[in-house]
Every structure is written in C-alpha cells, then in structure tokens.
Design a protein around this motif. Sequence first.
Motif, short mmCIF file in Angstrom:
data_model
loop_
_atom_site.label_atom_id
_atom_site.label_comp_id
_atom_site.label_asym_id
_atom_site.label_seq_id
_atom_site.Cartn_x
_atom_site.Cartn_y
_atom_site.Cartn_z
N HIS A 148 40.41 32.59 44.34
CA HIS A 148 40.96 32.84 43.00
C HIS A 148 39.97 33.66 42.19
O HIS A 148 38.76 33.39 42.20
CB HIS A 148 41.25 31.52 42.28
CG HIS A 148 42.14 30.60 43.05
ND1 HIS A 148 42.27 29.24 42.76
CD2 HIS A 148 42.95 30.82 44.12
CE1 HIS A 148 43.12 28.69 43.60
NE2 HIS A 148 43.53 29.63 44.44
N VAL A 149 40.48 34.64 41.49
CA VAL A 149 39.65 35.50 40.64
C VAL A 149 40.17 35.42 39.21
O VAL A 149 41.35 35.69 38.95
CB VAL A 149 39.68 36.96 41.13
CG1 VAL A 149 38.81 37.84 40.23
CG2 VAL A 149 39.21 37.06 42.58
N HIS A 150 39.30 35.04 38.29
CA HIS A 150 39.62 34.99 36.87
C HIS A 150 39.08 36.25 36.21
O HIS A 150 37.90 36.58 36.35
CB HIS A 150 39.00 33.76 36.21
CG HIS A 150 39.61 32.46 36.64
ND1 HIS A 150 40.51 31.76 35.87
CD2 HIS A 150 39.45 31.74 37.78
CE1 HIS A 150 40.89 30.66 36.50
NE2 HIS A 150 40.26 30.63 37.67
N PHE A 477 44.07 35.45 39.28
CA PHE A 477 44.70 36.03 40.46
C PHE A 477 44.54 35.05 41.63
O PHE A 477 43.42 34.76 42.05
CB PHE A 477 44.06 37.38 40.80
CG PHE A 477 44.35 38.46 39.79
CD1 PHE A 477 45.34 39.41 40.04
CD2 PHE A 477 43.66 38.53 38.60
CE1 PHE A 477 45.62 40.40 39.11
CE2 PHE A 477 43.92 39.52 37.66
CZ PHE A 477 44.90 40.46 37.92
N ARG A 478 45.66 34.55 42.15
CA ARG A 478 45.66 33.51 43.17
C ARG A 478 46.30 33.97 44.48
O ARG A 478 46.63 33.15 45.33
CB ARG A 478 46.42 32.28 42.65
CG ARG A 478 45.90 31.73 41.34
CD ARG A 478 46.86 30.68 40.77
NE ARG A 478 47.12 29.62 41.70
CZ ARG A 478 46.40 28.51 41.80
NH1 ARG A 478 45.36 28.33 41.00
NH2 ARG A 478 46.70 27.58 42.67
N GLY A 479 46.49 35.27 44.65
CA GLY A 479 47.25 35.77 45.79
C GLY A 479 46.50 35.89 47.09
O GLY A 479 47.11 36.22 48.11
N CYS A 495 40.91 42.97 41.68
CA CYS A 495 41.54 42.26 40.55
C CYS A 495 40.99 42.76 39.22
O CYS A 495 41.75 43.01 38.27
CB CYS A 495 41.32 40.76 40.69
SG CYS A 495 42.08 40.02 42.16
N VAL A 496 39.68 42.91 39.13
CA VAL A 496 39.07 43.41 37.90
C VAL A 496 39.50 44.86 37.65
O VAL A 496 39.81 45.24 36.51
CB VAL A 496 37.54 43.30 37.96
CG1 VAL A 496 36.89 43.95 36.74
CG2 VAL A 496 37.11 41.84 38.07
N GLY A 497 39.52 45.66 38.72
CA GLY A 497 39.91 47.05 38.57
C GLY A 497 41.34 47.23 38.12
O GLY A 497 41.66 48.15 37.35
#
Length: 579
Positions: A148-150, A477-479, A495-497
């Motif tokens: 997961h990315v926050h 982002f949980r994909g 995700c950040v980009g």
Amino acid sequence: MSAKIPSSSELRPSRLTFGVEMEFVVPWLYKSKDGPLATSKDIIYDRIKDLFERHNLPTKVKTYKYKSNFDKRLLSRYDHWGVENDITVFEPSDEPAFEWVDDFEWVGVEIQSPVEPDVPVAFDVLDYGRQLLASTYRCRVNHSCGLHVHVGNGSERFPLESMRRIASLVFATEHLLITLNHPWRTANLNARTLRDRSNLAHKLAGNEMSSGPNHKCKHAHTDCVRYYATDVRHGEQPISWREQHRDPKFVDAFEQVRKSGFEPFQPVVDETTPSSPVSKASSVSGTQSSESTPGSEEDAKSEEGTQSSESSPGNKEEEKEEKSEEETQSSTSSLSSKSSKGEGSGEESPKEGSQSKKTLNGSQKQKQVDDPFKHSNKPFPTRSIPRIKLPRYTTEQLIEFHDKLEEFGADGLLFEGENAHRSPDPGVFAAVEEIYQAPSSCAIAHLMFPWGASRVNFQHYACDSFDRADLGRTIEFRGAEGSLGPWVVTWAKICVGLVRFAVRSPPSEFVRVLENCQRAEERDGAYDCIDLLNDLGLFAEAVVAARRIAENKDDWGLEYVEEEPKPKSEPEPEEKAEA
C-alpha cells in the motif's frame, strides 16, 4: 535514517509526501524445537525494531522541526518506521505452497515507512529498508499480503480542484495499471475495482449506491460541504486554516461570503466605471452575463466600424496594443523573408533557407524535450516490448481468480446477481464529467467508494474524516500485491508520479492523457500502461515495468498486440540513360 531535506527560500509548490506499507510473513519456531529460528512469536516485532534501530532506521518517535504545532500534531505520528502485527496476513496451512512451509510457524508483519517528501533520497531510504528486511529474515509474501502506498500533501489536504483531477486520473487509468500487478488482485476483497463497483459507476448506470453524505440533514455532516471540503479560491487560506478555525462564527461567515458571490482579486465594476481590458477579457473567457456591462455599447460600435470621439481609456490602450502587435508581426515577417534571401540578390538561397529551417526545428525539439509534460507522438526509445492487449476479464475468469484467493482470506466478493453490486463500466469522460460536478471533496470520496476496501482509497476525504483535524489526509493506493523486491520502490514512484501529474500538469496534457486512456478501451494496441508511464514522465519506471511484464507475461495471461506488417514499397523504375 530519514530523508530530511533543508528548506529552500525559493518559492515553489510544496512537495508531495508519501509512505509505504509492506506486508509479509516471517517463519518462527517454538522454544522447545531445535533450529536457528527458535524464538517466541511475540518478540519477532521487537527484533525487527532493534534491527532497524541498529541500522539508523528509527522506530521510536523522534522530534523533527515542523512549520507549526498543527503540522507536528498531524505528522509526528508518522516520522518513524512502524512494525506491527497484521492478522489479515498469514501463511495458509491447509494447502501449503511448498513442503517446507509446514516445518515452521508463520506470523504476519506490516512495516510502515515514515512520511517522507517526494525526493530521490527518500526512495533510496525505502529501498534500503526493504533490502535490510529481505537480507536478514526469511521473509515470504503471498496473496494475503499487499503493498500500500499513501500519497499526501504534507499536513495539508488536497483542495477540491486537485481532488477532481486525482479522482479523474485514477478512474481513467485503472484498467491500464491493472496490467502491472498480478491479475488475482482484481478479484481481491481488499482491492475492489472502481470501474464496475464504485458509486460513480452505479450512479451513471442508474443503480443503487451505498449510503453516503446527507448534507441536507441538520444532524448530519454539513460543515464539510460548505466549509472544509469545498474549493479554495485564489487568495484564500488553505484548508488547514479552516480546520484550525472550527468555531461556527467562522463557518457561517465563510458561507455568507460565498453566497454573496464574492471572488478574491476581481475588480468591482459600477455604472460609472468605463469598460476595461479586464472586463472584456472576462467576457471572452466564457463568463457571459445577461446584464449589460458599462461600455458595452461603445464596444459594439467600435466593432461595427463606427469610431467614437469619446472612446474610453481602456479602448485606446487596446488599440495601441493591437497596433503594436501588428507592427511586430509585420517586422518579424519582413526579417524572416530577408533572412531567407541571398545577400544582394532577390533570389532565395535554398541552402541557407533549409539550414535555417533545420535550426528552428532543432530548437523546437530541444524545447519540447525540456518540457517534462510535452512528448512527441513517436514511440519512446525506452520501450522494449510490444504494446499489451487490454485485459478484459470475463465473469467466469474473475470467479476463478476469486476462488483461488479463498485460502488466503481475500475472498468474499460476488460477481453475479444483485448483491454483487457491479455496474457497467461508464467509460472515461462520462465519469470525469460526473466527478467535476461534485461540489466537495467528500462528495468525490463518496463517488469513488466501492462498498468496501478499494484499489485506490479516498476515504480520508469522506465526511466524517473532516470531523477531527488530526485524522489522515492521504490517498491510499492498494492495487499492488505484497513484495519485498525492487518493485516496492518502483510502485511507490508510480503512485506518487500519478498524483503529481494530476495536480501539476497543464490542462492540455492532462486532457490528452484522459483521451489516450479512452483510446485504450476502444482499440487494442492504441495505448497501454507503458505509454501511460511515459506520458506521466516516469521514464525509468516504464523501463522497469516493461521488464516486469515481459517476465510475468505468461503467468499473468497477458498478450502482446501483433504489429501489422508494413507494406513493402515498390521499387521505382530506373530511368533509361539518354543516348
């Protein structure tokens, strides 16, 4: 070790911030058993914390310098590496993947990286942390694990305009980014897809939506839609100011100003004010009014060619500017025509003209390369694989994926019947139009809610999240499935980009990417995830993604688009030599 970046005196947009959650399982043995892993289940987390501390990755709260007490209250909980137990992460014992799995006990672990700014050294620290884990413990990831990315905006919330862009881009790119991760993730209970399960898809299909914000009820959330989650206009304080001024007198005063139609930095025009270039420009930009503005009659007369002796100062200035522009254009054209002719001759010099044209084209290309959001239509040199066919999983395939996830506790979704809560994919621009009509960030969060855990989670912007100022404010982002490999860093950058492109790109480039995402649905081979990453300016990540797809293509059931053979050009007939 943390990526502490010195503040710069140069005015620039604030950097995005991010944090990563890595989930995995670790083997252990009871003390009564022999082996190098003989230990106790409860002390595994303490040992990982000690490992991080010994390698300068702090797991205890440390004091950093914050801009304000508000920033400190929000971010101080996330300034260290977290090590926690996760009961949803486990190793199945009924049907182990390998025989040696039964030789150990397993415990689920979740590692949370600290909140860091979007800078290269922060991703280096993340890479160091994941390598430290993988090289020290016998870690294992399976389909119960997630990555997961926050992504956030520091202590600030994303304003409404940014939320509209982020939600639009997330929805538009979902079917492309799915190809970068294991296909089983599309049937995972903890990563519901937005294209068919979100309230947005249900609303556009005329189906039932989940219960959401009731902004008309007095006892429900109303301050979010009229104060916290509405737009931030030019010149206004950011949302954090509103969160620190929660008294009803501020909320009521804010609402009264909005109802009055006040907009910061707009000129006040009365009947005695002559027409000005500003008012004329505003009418051209599309803000039409049924009421006649002062000076409109003079403008109409001037357009018809009737000159007035009592012209306004604003009109005179416009005439001067138009004349100067015409003179500049005429002088520029005369200079260009002179430069294309030979010196002292009326004939054009083809050599010099073509050389000048080549130089101009070269400068234009250089300018295009320097712009991070401008790309040519030609294929990028970083592309190493053919374009990918867009996966269109049938209901039977999704059910098959789902059944395989049962042993990992990630099942529970339905794919058929009324209780499945699925609707047809509305497409890119129908969804974008609905998102842009949302009056607040909490309304967007409700549209992007898929009746449970989502591939991209917007619930930190739901109505109840605005009740307390110390709650999270990231988009999650949980994909991606669990990983401790280099993909951890690459996926975090992607995700950040994506969020960075959504909030920073010029409108024309933003719309172009949305159009390309729509093209990808209409025709295989028109556009794929590698093209998307290149359009987002993530060129290095596109190279890694292409390599990842090539390695997993057969296991994931992906297919390349067969390139059509180029028509062979017929050889030109040779001219007969003159006798």
